[in-house]
Write an enzyme that holds these catalytic residues in place. Structure first.
Site, PDB file in Angstrom:
ATOM      1  N   ASP A   5       0.594  -1.012  -0.133  1.00  0.00           N
ATOM      2  CA  ASP A   5       0.392  -0.080  -0.039  1.00  0.00           C
ATOM      3  C   ASP A   5       1.357   1.454   0.153  1.00  0.00           C
ATOM      4  OD1 ASP A   5      -1.662  -2.068   0.307  1.00  0.00           O
ATOM      5  OD2 ASP A   5      -3.254  -0.640   1.704  1.00  0.00           O
ATOM      6  N   LYS A  55      -6.596   3.828  -4.039  1.00  0.00           N
ATOM      7  CA  LYS A  55      -6.637   3.251  -2.448  1.00  0.00           C
ATOM      8  C   LYS A  55      -7.362   4.617  -1.707  1.00  0.00           C
ATOM      9  CE  LYS A  55      -5.455   2.090   2.244  1.00  0.00           C
ATOM     10  NZ  LYS A  55      -3.795   1.659   3.124  1.00  0.00           N
ATOM     11  N   LYS A 113     -10.133   0.588  -2.549  1.00  0.00           N
ATOM     12  CA  LYS A 113     -10.211  -0.160  -1.330  1.00  0.00           C
ATOM     13  C   LYS A 113     -10.484   1.808  -0.362  1.00  0.00           C
ATOM     14  CE  LYS A 113      -6.813  -1.174   2.380  1.00  0.00           C
ATOM     15  NZ  LYS A 113      -5.785  -1.488   2.776  1.00  0.00           N
TER      16      LYS A 113
END
Lengths: 518, 308
Positions: B145, B208, B244
């Site tokens: 991430d 995300k 996400k």
């Protein structure tokens, strides 16, 4: 976003905009963007929503009389009002005769002097009471509205009924401030108001008409539409509950003949009508013979204009709100879509995707987006227009392939492409979930074609550019222009039409004007 | 980036027309999803699905190996009283704790995600950020991430951000790359959309919303804009990119709203942990509580479930 293979836009902007007007032959949009559909979205039934029916039971009497002089009359000659989603009879409703109308007008006439002279703050109190009682009984009324009219419970719960209460609240506030609304003009009530309302927003239309009339000190005889009388009768119960003086509002149910008897009655001072342009013209003749006041809110064929610089996803949302809200039974529905040619493929692609996600079915299910068509007659009308559209050569696209319910009246949301300005479906009001899509190249062309209609109720403009909004809005011949939104209503905002969409305004300060003598 | 490892034809084109988003209508659309009524069987299957999409996360300075081990156990077996429940999608930790997570999770099916690239600010030289990534991947992370350089992005140096993402993608090797846009710092939906398109073009497997360290974190509106970017990319290329939302999703009800939005924006393909995740910690126990209520007919107390 601009199709690199499409050179037409840049060419056309340099051309004479006038020559580019409504007579420009439309290039057939056959060649799609090659390879642009690499991925096909799948809106199947993985994780399908379980049924979520509104389960509260609402009492409906087997039959209803009229509400005259503060009391319900005994049911006379009756007709059935049905649930258009199931075709079940909900109740039997009285057909107002000339005698019933007489009685109602007489009651309104008798109640007028006292009501007109009542202290304005007292009139306001009644209106506030009505508004509060509607809020308290909102769930029940929403269910009734959905059962009688076929609209999704989501809409009657979140849009119709809250707005009804809001209109009474708003006008209650004006009751003691009329001299500020019309400074130095001495506003006085008009008198007995005959009000005839349609079936698409049954209680909301009643509120639009009753609330300002009462705030200004008038008395009312209201005739709800024959297919949707139940919520108006429930409103009458509320008038009883809050001790509204007898005769101030009278409700006579019935069909066209009852409306005619009311409109032609010699002792009325004003007609307010919302409905079709055809009936509106007839009423205008009647009123012109006697010089009484009149407001008409009639049909529309409102243009929704999408410029190439618009936020396309949100504009598509606006198309949905504009034409598929309430099954398209909306006088100001954005039924003519004008899309700038450079983005038409994208708009159509996204509109198609979005239509696949609309859920058609049981209006009482909280997840239903598209309910039932209000009546068998209306469905017939819509189907006739669909056929005309096909016959005249437009291409109909119905993205949902799900089967329609067996019982009741239903129409799958759809749109036509390849529509010409001269096509019937681009000129006449269909009053159903049917959209006519056309393209344009220059802003001038969009304006010319948007205004090329006998109607003039509403319009939508979609662009990211502020100056374009103001330029376009100023030149559109219609009563309401929504910018980067559509079908937004507020009691403080006046609503009404140009040309054959009627005259007079409802809502806002301007909405008080038809109900006062100055 | 003078010596970009990215081939020229893959570089970000500054003249790419960016797509505008109208905030009022986008928010209105996002709010419409919360009006869906998800009951009975749909609620149960939705919650199970949501549970399987959770990236169980702990990102604190005081994180200990013990806490991470406990989190990993929770990830594998969310509720010991109901072994029919799915495991969560992944455990998300700082690179230092990836080896600890690896010991517990190896072979469990639960993936290991690690924030890297100078999380949460991204304000580090690229070589340090790249070595951060390599280190995490070598320690066993399945997913990275990363945070984008909001500084460069907001300053208008989109090309630099593009190149950075592309080089980090390269450093990820087999590991999946989730690109954190930190939408709370981008503020406008126009920029969220642009950053989404940029990240996707540069090779993100997932986009995300947030680090969870900046408020506002995930919102329905922002996630909708990102889903639309993903949808448009899919229509054009046929490639699925994941989304996400992270931070601020605490209740089962919220999770169901998000799933409704996924279902009605990008369709059924995305109703899988491969393409949609929730970055959350307290959400898990709320889902377990709701599922236990459906199973037993009784409401549980918070202390009936192990802390995550």
């Amino acid at each position: 976003m601009t199709d690199p293979t499409d050179q037409s836009t840049s060419k056309s902007t340099s051309a004479d905009p006038v020559a580019n007007g409504q007579s420009t032959p439309r290039r057939p949009k056959s060649k799609g963007r090659k390879g642009s559909h690499a991925g096909e979205l799948n809106f199947g039934d993985a994780w399908d929503y379980a049924p979520a029916p509104e389960s509260v039971k609402v009492e409906i009497a087997p039959s209803y009389g009229h509400f005259i002089n503060g009391k319900f009359t005994k049911p006379g000659k009756t007709f059935a009002t049905i649930n258009p989603a199931t075709e079940e009879t909900l109740s039997m409703v009285s057909e107002g005769s000339a005698r019933d109308v007489n009685k109602a007008v007489a009651a309104a006439r008798e109640a007028l002097p006292k009501w007109a002279k009542l202290k304005p703050t007292e009139r306001a109190k009644y209106l506030f009471r009505i508004a509060r009682r509607i809020q308290e009984r909102a769930r029940e009324i929403a269910i009734l509205e959905t059962k009688d009219g076929g609209k999704p419970i989501k809409e009657s719960r979140d849009v119709d009924i809250p707005l009804v209460a809001h209109h009474f609240f708003y006008n209650a506030g004006w009751a003691d401030k009329l001299e500020y609304a019309f400074p130095n003009r001495d506003p006085r009530p008009v008198g007995v108001c005959a009000q005839i309302i349609p079936w698409n927003f049954p209680l909301l239309m009643a509120a639009w008409k009753i609330a300002p009339a009462l705030a200004c000190g008038n008395t009312v005889v209201l005739k709800p539409a024959e297919t949707t009388p139940l919520t108006a009768l429930r409103l009458a119960e509320i008038f009883e509950e809050i001790d509204l003086p007898p005769g101030v509002v009278n409700i006579v149910t019935g069909a066209g003949d009852t409306g005619k008897a009311l409109a032609e009655h010699k002792d009325i001072d004003k007609i307010a009508f919302t409905g079709s342009t055809g009936v509106g013209k007839m009423l205008a003749k009647t009123a012109s013979k006697r010089g009484i006041k009149m407001t008409l809110e009639l049909g529309g064929k409102s243009p929704n204009i999408i410029f190439e610089d618009a936020s396309i996803d949100q504009a598509v949302e606006g198309i949905i709100q504009g034409i598929y809200f309430n099954q398209g039974h909306v006088c100001c529905a954005g039924s003519r879509l004008y899309v700038q040619e450079s983005v038409v493929d994208e708009v159509i692609e996204k509109l198609t995707i979005r239509l696949k996600t609309l859920r058609l079915g049981d209006p009482m299910d909280k997840n239903t987006d598209i309910g039932a068509i209000n009546s068998k007659e209306q469905l017939k009308t819509i189907n006739q227009y669909l056929k005309i559209g096909d016959d005249e050569g437009a291409s109909r696209i119905t993205p949902s392939d799900k089967p329609l319910p067996k019982k009741g009246f239903w129409c799958n949301p759809c749109f036509f492409t390849g529509v010409q300005q001269s096509h019937t479906i681009a000129r006449e009001e269909i009053f159903g979930p049917v959209l006519a899509v056309q393209t344009f190249r220059t802003p001038d062309e969009a304006l010319t074609r948007a205004n090329n209609t006998p109607y003039g109720l509403a319009a939508g403009i979609w662009t990211d550019k502020g100056s374009k909004i103001f330029n376009t809005a100023a030149k559109l011949q219609c009563g309401i222009v929504w910018c980067n939104t559509y079908n937004k209503f507020d009691p403080a905002s006046p609503f009404g039409g140009f040309k054959e969409s009627g005259f007079g305004r409802e809502g806002g300060l301007q909405g008080l004007r038809p109900y006062v003598k100055l | 980036m003078e010596h970009s490892p990215v081939p020229r034809h893959l570089r970000y084109n500054d003249r790419m027309k960016s797509i505008t988003v109208d905030r009022v209508m986008a928010d209105q659309r996002a709010a419409a999803f919360t009006k869906r009524s998800i009951k009975t069987s749909a609620k149960e299957s939705g919650l199970r699905l949501a549970l399987s999409m959770v990236d169980l996360t702990t990102l604190e300075g005081k994180d200990s190996p013990e806490k991470v081990r406990s989190l990993c156990r929770k990830a594998i077996l969310p509720d010991a009283n109901d072994p029919t429940l799915p495991h969560v999608a992944a455990v998300c930790v700082y690179p230092e704790l990836v080896p600890t997570a690896f010991e517990v999770l190896e072979g469990s099916g639960v993936r290991i995600a690690s924030v890297a690239t100078g999380f949460p600010s991204g304000q580090y030289p690229l070589d340090i950020r790249l070595s951060d990534v390599r280190n995490a991947v070598e320690s066993g992370a399945d997913e990275i991430d990363m945070v984008i350089s909001r500084g460069s992005f907001l300053a208008g140096d989109r090309g630099k951000v593009f190149d950075e993402i592309a080089s980090i993608k390269d450093a990820c090797g087999e590991a999946h790359l989730k690109v954190i846009l930190e939408t709370g710092e981008l503020e406008t939906y126009d920029l969220v959309r642009e950053a989404s398109d940029l990240a996707i073009a540069a090779g993100a497997d997932f986009i995300k919303t947030s680090t969870g360290k900046i408020a506002p974190a995930a919102t329905m509106g922002v996630t909708l804009v990102m889903l639309e970017a993903v949808r448009d990319h899919f229509i054009k290329t046929g490639k699925h990119i994941g989304v996400k939302p992270a931070g601020g999703i605490k209740t089962s009800k919220q999770a169901l709203h998000y799933l409704v939005m996924v279902k009605e924006t990008v369709g059924d393909d995305w109703l899988t942990p491969d393409l949609f995740r929730f970055g959350a910690s307290s959400l898990t126990n709320d889902i377990l509580m709701q599922l236990a209520r459906r199973r037993t007919g009784r409401y549980m107390a918070g202390h009936d479930f192990s802390e995550a």
